[in-house]
Design a protein around this motif. Structure first.
Motif, PDB file in Angstrom:
ATOM      1  N   LYS A   1      46.064  21.939  52.382  1.00 46.66           N
ATOM      2  CA  LYS A   1      46.997  20.977  51.545  1.00 46.66           C
ATOM      3  C   LYS A   1      47.696  19.971  52.319  1.00 46.66           C
ATOM      4  O   LYS A   1      48.769  19.969  52.514  1.00 46.66           O
TER       5      LYS A   1
ATOM      6  N   ASP B   1      54.710  32.188  40.222  1.00 39.26           N
ATOM      7  CA  ASP B   1      53.542  31.702  40.730  1.00 39.26           C
ATOM      8  C   ASP B   1      52.609  32.594  41.327  1.00 39.26           C
ATOM      9  O   ASP B   1      52.955  33.123  42.405  1.00 39.26           O
TER      10      ASP B   1
ATOM     11  N   ARG C   1      53.103  37.357  46.664  1.00 38.09           N
ATOM     12  CA  ARG C   1      53.485  36.874  45.440  1.00 38.09           C
ATOM     13  C   ARG C   1      53.628  37.775  44.242  1.00 38.09           C
ATOM     14  O   ARG C   1      54.537  37.956  43.397  1.00 38.09           O
TER      15      ARG C   1
ATOM     16  N   ARG D   1      46.957  26.249  33.873  1.00 39.67           N
ATOM     17  CA  ARG D   1      45.960  25.179  34.352  1.00 39.67           C
ATOM     18  C   ARG D   1      44.896  24.851  33.619  1.00 39.67           C
ATOM     19  O   ARG D   1      44.007  23.926  33.753  1.00 39.67           O
TER      20      ARG D   1
ATOM     21  N   ALA E   1      57.224  28.992  44.488  1.00 41.81           N
ATOM     22  CA  ALA E   1      56.083  28.255  45.386  1.00 41.81           C
ATOM     23  C   ALA E   1      55.564  27.262  44.514  1.00 41.81           C
ATOM     24  O   ALA E   1      54.569  26.404  45.209  1.00 41.81           O
TER      25      ALA E   1
ATOM     26  N   HIS F   1      57.920  22.308  43.949  1.00 42.33           N
ATOM     27  CA  HIS F   1      57.460  20.936  44.079  1.00 42.33           C
ATOM     28  C   HIS F   1      56.602  20.404  43.118  1.00 42.33           C
ATOM     29  O   HIS F   1      56.412  19.218  43.469  1.00 42.33           O
ATOM     30  N   ARG F   2      56.456  20.824  42.190  1.00 38.08           N
ATOM     31  CA  ARG F   2      55.731  20.443  41.178  1.00 38.08           C
ATOM     32  C   ARG F   2      56.482  19.812  39.864  1.00 38.08           C
ATOM     33  O   ARG F   2      57.021  20.976  39.378  1.00 38.08           O
TER      34      ARG F   2
ATOM     35  N   HIS G   1      50.088  29.818  36.889  1.00 43.16           N
ATOM     36  CA  HIS G   1      48.868  29.120  37.293  1.00 43.16           C
ATOM     37  C   HIS G   1      48.096  29.768  38.413  1.00 43.16           C
ATOM     38  O   HIS G   1      48.620  30.474  39.030  1.00 43.16           O
TER      39      HIS G   1
ATOM     40  N   GLY H   1      54.092  27.531  49.875  1.00 44.71           N
ATOM     41  CA  GLY H   1      53.397  26.831  50.864  1.00 44.71           C
ATOM     42  C   GLY H   1      53.936  25.454  50.956  1.00 44.71           C
ATOM     43  O   GLY H   1      54.998  25.302  51.766  1.00 44.71           O
ATOM     44  N   GLY H   2      53.564  24.785  50.351  1.00 39.61           N
ATOM     45  CA  GLY H   2      54.063  23.236  49.803  1.00 39.61           C
ATOM     46  C   GLY H   2      55.596  23.052  49.652  1.00 39.61           C
ATOM     47  O   GLY H   2      56.306  22.596  50.395  1.00 39.61           O
TER      48      GLY H   2
ATOM     49  N   ARG I   1      43.095  25.015  41.283  1.00 39.14           N
ATOM     50  CA  ARG I   1      43.284  23.858  40.826  1.00 39.14           C
ATOM     51  C   ARG I   1      41.942  23.388  40.072  1.00 39.14           C
ATOM     52  O   ARG I   1      40.760  23.903  40.475  1.00 39.14           O
TER      53      ARG I   1
ATOM     54  N   ASN J   1      49.281  32.564  41.823  1.00 37.54           N
ATOM     55  CA  ASN J   1      48.355  31.684  42.489  1.00 37.54           C
ATOM     56  C   ASN J   1      47.964  32.216  43.881  1.00 37.54           C
ATOM     57  O   ASN J   1      48.769  32.518  44.723  1.00 37.54           O
TER      58      ASN J   1
END
Ligand code: 3PG
Length: 417
Positions: free
Chosen positions: A201, A21, A37, A117, A151, A154-155, A60, A378-379, A63, A23
């Motif tokens: 977020k 990740d 990261r 993405r 990171a 959760h997706r 990715h 984060g999330g 967004r 991002n």
């Protein structure tokens, strides 16, 4: 929670797809900013490359619809710098150029594929992700899939859960370390426990706020960033059309009813900003909440809010921080984030921080040493702290269950049993 790691596999001469990740936050000129990261994933990539693997990196960035959805060429430059080896950027994901580049890799070489993405299936395909084009096209060329993207865990997106259904897979060092540390903190936080939430977020953050309040594992919540503004709206404040439009653009308005319910039920636990910094012709101007609405965009919390939040930080035994207090990347509007971080740095609480911008701010201020752990997530990090399951981690665990007999057999062969 058990998954396999780099230590369970011989990666020499193997082609390895590493989902990272990368991002990253962007500066005012839309350039990505170097951050933990990139640095931490570099270590996983370097280890694999040093062990003789042919490394294909995937990530990715941003967004769809947002200005941070960019190409990954700059990320490749920064990875090259941190790893000390060339990371070749391939502006393709699973077309002929990408596939030929993978096939022609030599031991130790590293390539970075284009932003996953850019391919719509990544976020839109909700089930049977192993039937996606990217998995079908790339997996025949890959020996092992490494998921290092804590990171993004959760997706349940294609590149995070699809490959583990068809390839042997294991966790990279970032994923492994996050779990080792966070699983210890999440079990029984010392009290009082403080959640400091900011950032934009909203949906992930609101889930966590709700969960921690319901499970009574949090004594106080201090809100800032867009999250704080959503709570102010829920509390009946008119923040003004310009900032409200941002809330609607981020779909944060959908969370206002939940914020209202939480305020009704847990009013004494949720603290709201008492003043805000607005942007007037590029300059920071602070106004009390009573002076709302404003036509100017709101970019930060004000000094009075920092003063209000400081004693809660001082009293806390555990601090879980996520997301910046304001538009940290915009000159003049990093004050809320920096001042709250200074208070956190002074406190003796066991502190875990997460969220790209907050981690970056802590790093820039030289506070990483004092903080117990700065998560790359984060999330993912706050959801995990709130006890939520992470789909990409479940995929790793399921895959480990299927692979364990195979690994044991390989060990037996290696040991000549
Ligand atoms: C993050 O920054 O939290 C991760 O990279 C996930 O990004 P997303 O919220 O856009 O899915």
């Amino acid at each position: 929670m058990h998954f396999l790691t780099i230590d369970d596999f011989d990666v020499n001469n193997k082609t390895i797809l590493v989902r990272t990740d990368l991002n990253s936050p962007m500066d005012e000129n839309n350039q990505i900013i170097d951050n933990i990261r990139l640095k931490r994933h570099s270590k996983t990539i370097k280890e694999l490359s040093d062990k003789g693997a042919k490394v294909v990196v995937m990530s990715h960035q941003g967004r769809a619809g947002d200005s941070d959805l960019t190409r990954l060429n700059k990320h490749a430059d920064l990875l090259s710098k941190h790893i000390g080896k060339n990371v070749k950027y391939i502006d393709d994901i699973f077309g002929t150029y990408a596939k030929e580049s993978i096939k022609s890799l030599k031991k130790g070489e590293i390539i970075l594929l284009e932003n996953i993405r850019f391919h719509s299936e990544e976020t839109q395909m909700k089930e049977n992700q192993h039937n996606s084009h990217v998995v079908k096209e790339l997996s025949p060329l890959i020996d092992y899939f490494v998921n290092d993207a804590f990171a993004a865990a959760h997706r349940a997106q294609v590149s995070l859960v699809g490959f583990s259904e068809v390839l042997p897979c294991f966790a990279g060092r970032v994923m492994q370390r996050e779990f080792e540390i966070l699983s210890k903190v999440s079990k029984k936080p010392d009290r009082p426990s403080l959640l400091a939430v900011g950032g934009s977020k909203i949906d992930d953050t609101m889930k966590v706020v709700k969960q921690l309040l319901k499970s009574e594992s949090c004594d106080k919540i201090i809100t800032s960033g867009l999250v704080g503004l959503v709570f102010l709206v829920a509390d009946g404040k008119d923040i003004g059309d310009s900032t409200y439009a941002t809330i609607v653009k981020k779909k944060a308005d959908l969370q206002i009813p939940l914020a209202k319910r939480l305020l009704e039920e847990y009013k004494d636990k949720i603290e709201l900003p008492v003043d805000l910094a607005i942007c007037v012709n590029g300059n920071r101007v602070e106004i009390p909440v009573e002076k709302l609405p404003t036509d100017f965009p709101i970019f930060d919390i004000g000094e009075k809010t920092i003063e209000k939040y400081a004693p809660f930080i001082k009293k806390a035994a555990t601090i879980i921080g996520n997301g910046p207090a304001g538009m940290f990347e915009k000159e003049g509007f990093d004050k809320g984030t920096k001042e709250l971080l200074k208070e956190i740095n002074k406190s003796n609480a066991y502190t875990v921080l997460g969220g790209g911008h907050l981690a970056l701010a802590a790093e820039q201020m030289g506070f990483l040493e004092k903080v117990a752990h700065v998560s790359t997530g984060g999330g993912a990090y706050i959801l995990y702290m709130a006890g939520e399951e992470l789909p990409a981690v479940n995929a790793l665990v399921n895959s480990a269950q299927n692979q364990t007999p195979l690994i044991m057999r390989l060990e037996e062969v290696k040991n000549g049993d």
